[in-house]
Write a protein that holds these residues in place. Structure first.
Motif, PDB file in Angstrom:
ATOM      1  N   TYR A 157       5.877  -1.432  -3.070  1.00 10.76           N
ATOM      2  CA  TYR A 157       5.881   0.143  -2.281  1.00 10.76           C
ATOM      3  C   TYR A 157       5.458   1.079  -3.158  1.00 10.76           C
ATOM      4  CZ  TYR A 157       6.727   2.467   2.173  1.00 10.76           C
ATOM      5  OH  TYR A 157       6.244   3.195   3.215  1.00 10.76           O
ATOM      6  N   ASP A 158       4.542   0.814  -4.298  1.00  7.83           N
ATOM      7  CA  ASP A 158       3.969   1.953  -5.001  1.00  7.83           C
ATOM      8  C   ASP A 158       2.958   2.925  -4.399  1.00  7.83           C
ATOM      9  OD1 ASP A 158       5.091   0.782  -7.341  1.00  7.83           O
ATOM     10  OD2 ASP A 158       3.194  -0.533  -7.887  1.00  7.83           O
ATOM     11  N   VAL A 159       3.104   4.100  -4.652  1.00 11.52           N
ATOM     12  CA  VAL A 159       2.433   5.067  -3.912  1.00 11.52           C
ATOM     13  C   VAL A 159       1.668   6.153  -4.752  1.00 11.52           C
ATOM     14  CG1 VAL A 159       3.698   5.085  -1.779  1.00 11.52           C
ATOM     15  CG2 VAL A 159       4.472   6.701  -3.449  1.00 11.52           C
ATOM     16  N   GLN A 160       0.308   6.547  -4.439  1.00 14.49           N
ATOM     17  CA  GLN A 160      -0.291   7.329  -5.358  1.00 14.49           C
ATOM     18  C   GLN A 160      -1.387   8.143  -4.428  1.00 14.49           C
ATOM     19  OE1 GLN A 160      -2.905   5.925  -8.319  1.00 14.49           O
ATOM     20  NE2 GLN A 160      -1.409   4.650  -9.434  1.00 14.49           N
ATOM     21  N   THR A 161      -1.847   9.430  -4.959  1.00 13.29           N
ATOM     22  CA  THR A 161      -2.867  10.024  -4.201  1.00 13.29           C
ATOM     23  C   THR A 161      -4.248   9.799  -4.779  1.00 13.29           C
ATOM     24  OG1 THR A 161      -2.374  11.972  -5.395  1.00 13.29           O
ATOM     25  CG2 THR A 161      -1.091  11.824  -3.387  1.00 13.29           C
ATOM     26  N   TRP A 198       2.270  -5.777  -2.919  1.00 13.51           N
ATOM     27  CA  TRP A 198       2.483  -4.771  -1.740  1.00 13.51           C
ATOM     28  C   TRP A 198       3.873  -4.476  -1.543  1.00 13.51           C
ATOM     29  CZ3 TRP A 198      -0.803  -1.735   0.903  1.00 13.51           C
ATOM     30  CH2 TRP A 198      -0.174  -1.264   2.108  1.00 13.51           C
ATOM     31  N   ALA A 212      -1.934   1.197  -4.182  1.00  9.73           N
ATOM     32  CA  ALA A 212      -0.717   2.044  -4.039  1.00  9.73           C
ATOM     33  C   ALA A 212      -1.571   3.295  -3.151  1.00  9.73           C
ATOM     34  CB  ALA A 212      -0.470   2.708  -5.596  1.00  9.73           C
ATOM     35  N   ARG A 213      -2.745   3.715  -3.473  1.00  9.85           N
ATOM     36  CA  ARG A 213      -3.463   4.689  -2.965  1.00  9.85           C
ATOM     37  C   ARG A 213      -3.451   4.420  -1.243  1.00  9.85           C
ATOM     38  NH1 ARG A 213      -5.582   5.013  -7.755  1.00  9.85           N
ATOM     39  NH2 ARG A 213      -7.433   4.046  -7.480  1.00  9.85           N
ATOM     40  N   GLY A 238       0.521   5.266   5.177  1.00  9.10           N
ATOM     41  CA  GLY A 238       1.517   5.778   5.800  1.00  9.10           C
ATOM     42  C   GLY A 238       1.333   7.018   6.637  1.00  9.10           C
ATOM     43  N   ARG A 252      -1.634   2.433   0.110  1.00  9.77           N
ATOM     44  CA  ARG A 252      -0.252   2.469   0.906  1.00  9.77           C
ATOM     45  C   ARG A 252       0.087   3.702   1.285  1.00  9.77           C
ATOM     46  NH1 ARG A 252       3.850  -1.765   0.640  1.00  9.77           N
ATOM     47  NH2 ARG A 252       5.450  -0.999   2.449  1.00  9.77           N
ATOM     48  N   THR A 253      -0.229   4.766   0.365  1.00 11.37           N
ATOM     49  CA  THR A 253      -0.048   6.117   0.603  1.00 11.37           C
ATOM     50  C   THR A 253      -0.912   6.442   1.867  1.00 11.37           C
ATOM     51  OG1 THR A 253       0.244   6.680  -1.713  1.00 11.37           O
ATOM     52  CG2 THR A 253      -0.317   8.508  -0.295  1.00 11.37           C
TER      53      THR A 253
END
Length: 258
Positions: A215-219, A212, A179-180, A186, A182-183
């Protein structure tokens, strides 16, 4: 590459290594040295590559070097533009300008070495391991044992069998890491460094192919995780992440037990 050209590459690398002192890159003095400048293993650590692999380069062995490795060496050796281009030409690459590798300042690259014995490394935007210390090597087996390209933490988690043993809670850790990534991807749409890595992960990992599309996102963040260091039992580690002031996509990660 011809033998004479390999020899010239080795001579050039050694000449530039010997002009850099440990103090130049923030390393502590370790007493009298038989030769000037950095030791081979010190330069290899700064560049995030194998000391054996670097030694082969100086010895003019018949090996192929990638642009990523050359760029890492150029940064660690503090080469100027002309020296960098010369290095690439000697290694059989037409130009250093076309590489999509991300540079790391030598002063920043030295920080994980100063944090020994705490495992520490610096990762780039796409989780390439730009610098690391021996404790990180020991905690994450085979993370940096790659040839011809930069080690990558996401690739290690999803393709290295040892990762599933070291990361006690592998599935949630791996999903969070993806998820990170993915972020961060972007923020760099269509960048070849990300597209190559994501394609590679899809080819290698059924979990990536499953997760994938969600579309999980994290910082990036600090926290705690359970790890199983080689030869030991389950141990809880606290880890802290610091973004580099001049390169916010580059992150220093430090682990401590307890």
């Amino acid at each position: 590459m011809e033998q004479d050209q390999r020899h010239e590459l080795g001579v050039f690398l050694r000449s530039r290594r010997e002009r850099i002192t440990p103090a130049d890159v923030g390393l502590p003095s370790t007493g009298r040295r038989r030769t000037p400048g950095l030791r081979r293993e010190e330069l290899a650590l700064l560049a995030g590559i194998s000391a054996t692999w670097y030694t082969y380069l100086e010895q003019a062995r018949d090996i192929r070097t990638s642009e990523q490795v050359l760029s890492a060496l150029a940064t660690a050796l503090r080469l100027d533009r002309h020296e960098r281009e010369h290095l690439f030409r000697l290694a059989g690459h037409a130009s250093a300008a076309e590489t999509d590798d991300e540079p790391l300042a030598a002063e920043a690259a030295a920080v994980p070495l100063l944090l020994q014995p705490h495992p520490a490394y610096i990762i780039g935007a796409s989780y390439d391991v730009l610098s690391h210390n021996q404790a990180a090597d020991e905690l994450f087996p085979n993370l940096t044992a790659v040839r011809g390209r930069r080690p990558n933490f996401v690739r290690w988690v999803f393709t290295e069998p040892a990762a599933r043993d070291v990361l006690v809670d592998w599935a949630p850790e791996a999903r969070g890491l993806l998820a990170r990534l993915r972020t961060l991807a972007g923020k760099h749409p269509a960048h070849p460094r990300f597209t190559r890595l994501i394609d590679e992960l899809h080819d290698a990992s059924p979990e990536v192919r499953e997760w994938w599309p969600r579309y999980d996102v994290q910082t990036r963040h600090g926290g705690r995780k359970r790890l199983r260091p080689p030869g030991r039992g389950v141990t809880e580690f606290a880890y802290t992440a610091f973004h580099l002031a001049e390169q916010p996509d580059q992150t220093l990660v430090i682990y401590a037990e307890g």
